[in-house]
Design an enzyme around this catalytic site. Structure first.
Site, mmCIF file in Angstrom:
data_model
loop_
_atom_site.group_PDB
_atom_site.id
_atom_site.type_symbol
_atom_site.label_atom_id
_atom_site.label_comp_id
_atom_site.label_asym_id
_atom_site.label_seq_id
_atom_site.Cartn_x
_atom_site.Cartn_y
_atom_site.Cartn_z
ATOM 1 N N GLY A 1 0.709 -1.175 -0.026
ATOM 2 C CA GLY A 1 -0.083 0.048 0.023
ATOM 3 C C GLY A 1 0.915 1.359 0.064
ATOM 4 O O GLY A 1 0.409 2.245 0.509
ATOM 5 N N ASN B 1 1.529 2.929 -2.584
ATOM 6 C CA ASN B 1 0.899 4.127 -3.571
ATOM 7 C C ASN B 1 -0.397 4.491 -3.018
ATOM 8 O O ASN B 1 -0.678 5.736 -3.170
ATOM 9 C CB ASN B 1 0.581 3.214 -4.784
ATOM 10 N N MET C 1 -4.198 -7.114 -7.098
ATOM 11 C CA MET C 1 -3.530 -8.182 -7.697
ATOM 12 C C MET C 1 -4.501 -9.140 -8.085
ATOM 13 O O MET C 1 -4.359 -10.555 -8.099
ATOM 14 C CB MET C 1 -2.310 -8.903 -7.138
ATOM 15 N N ILE D 1 -7.769 -9.897 -11.516
ATOM 16 C CA ILE D 1 -8.069 -9.435 -12.612
ATOM 17 C C ILE D 1 -9.770 -9.158 -12.337
ATOM 18 O O ILE D 1 -10.320 -10.198 -11.925
ATOM 19 C CB ILE D 1 -7.933 -10.261 -13.938
ATOM 20 N N LEU D 2 -10.070 -8.034 -12.745
ATOM 21 C CA LEU D 2 -11.526 -7.791 -12.465
ATOM 22 C C LEU D 2 -12.540 -7.998 -13.621
ATOM 23 O O LEU D 2 -11.901 -7.806 -14.972
ATOM 24 C CB LEU D 2 -11.705 -6.191 -12.079
ATOM 25 N N ASN E 1 -6.050 2.020 -13.113
ATOM 26 C CA ASN E 1 -5.024 1.053 -12.552
ATOM 27 C C ASN E 1 -3.560 1.528 -12.668
ATOM 28 O O ASN E 1 -3.346 2.401 -13.787
ATOM 29 C CB ASN E 1 -5.173 -0.099 -13.525
ATOM 30 N N HIS F 1 0.574 0.254 -13.030
ATOM 31 C CA HIS F 1 1.308 -0.839 -13.369
ATOM 32 C C HIS F 1 2.786 -0.341 -13.667
ATOM 33 O O HIS F 1 2.945 0.667 -14.191
ATOM 34 C CB HIS F 1 0.877 -1.483 -14.758
ATOM 35 N N ASP G 1 -3.470 -5.341 -17.243
ATOM 36 C CA ASP G 1 -2.784 -4.147 -17.440
ATOM 37 C C ASP G 1 -2.738 -3.528 -18.669
ATOM 38 O O ASP G 1 -1.834 -3.008 -19.173
ATOM 39 C CB ASP G 1 -1.118 -4.552 -16.722
ATOM 40 N N GLU H 1 6.189 5.805 -9.380
ATOM 41 C CA GLU H 1 4.876 5.545 -9.225
ATOM 42 C C GLU H 1 4.162 6.405 -8.380
ATOM 43 O O GLU H 1 3.187 7.106 -8.943
ATOM 44 C CB GLU H 1 4.501 4.140 -8.794
#
Ligand code: GAR
Length: 202
Positions: free
Chosen positions: A15, A17, A93, A95-96, A110, A112, A153, A182
């Site tokens: 976390g 970010n 992590m 995939i939706l 998102n 990446h 991604d 990032e």
């Protein structure tokens, strides 16, 4: 000052970010409020970061016998109750599927740790480092993009930043440089899209 935008942040781990977003909200760099932090992992340190910032922190595990679509629909139901302007995947992590994404068109962002069309999925920094050692790439990067579908991604790019790789780099020094990049790129990109939101009609 316009009403602060409502952000839901989805995480799976450290976390850092998320922390950059929380800090930017607190100091007023982002005119936004993190209304909920959701993790699919119970031990994600990002949940502690959320609690420390006084933000709702939810562990949202996939239930036994629950399909991906069922999980995603249940997650969408929860996230909808938060009335988010944007859903930020900051180290999420999983995939939706469209069972989640269809509820938030153009609202899922998102991050990446690689440039578009390079190293999708997990361990992107490590794979870039190895590709550099083999002489296949000269630099890597970071991107922020919208998530329209189940592509990993992949999606309309909002921002990119090149990250240099040096001969003397170890995986650790490269990881540090990528993460520092990032934290800045994510906040700057959110700032831009939140400012645009004021003039964009939905
Ligand atoms: C970040 O490097 C993010 O870009 C990456 O997970 C890390 C989370 O770090 N996401 C992906 O790899 C998505 N495919 P954090 O938990 O410290 O923010």
């Amino acid at each position: 000052m316009n009403t602060p935008s409502r952000l839901v942040v989805l995480i799976s781990g450290n976390g850092s970010n998320l922390q950059a977003i929380l800090d930017a909200c607190k100091c007023g760099e982002l005119n936004a409020q993190v209304v909920s932090v959701v993790s699919n992992k119970a031990d994600a340190y990002g949940l502690t970061r959320a609690k420390n910032a006084g933000v709702e922190a939810i562990h949202f595990p996939k239930l036994e016998n629950e399909s991906r679509n069922e999980y995603d629909a249940r997650l969408a139901d929860y996230v909808s109750t938060c009335l988010p302007d944007y859903v930020i995947l900051a180290g999420w992590m999983r995939i939706l599927t469209s069972s989640f994404l269809s509820h938030f068109p153009n609202r899922v962002v998102n991050l990446h740790p690689a440039l578009p069309d390079t190293f999708p999925g997990t361990h992107a920094i490590e794979r870039a480092f190895e590709a550099y050692q083999r002489g296949e790439i000269e630099h890597t990067g970071v991107m922020v993009h919208l998530v329209p579908d189940e592509g990993v991604d992949n999606g309309p790019v909002l921002a990119t930043e090149v990250v240099a790789i040096h001969k003397e780099d170890t995986l650790e020094t490269l990881e540090t440089r990528v993460h520092q990049t990032e934290h800045v790129l994510l906040v700057n990109t959110l700032k831009k899209i939140l400012e645009e939101k004021v003039t964009r009609s939905y």
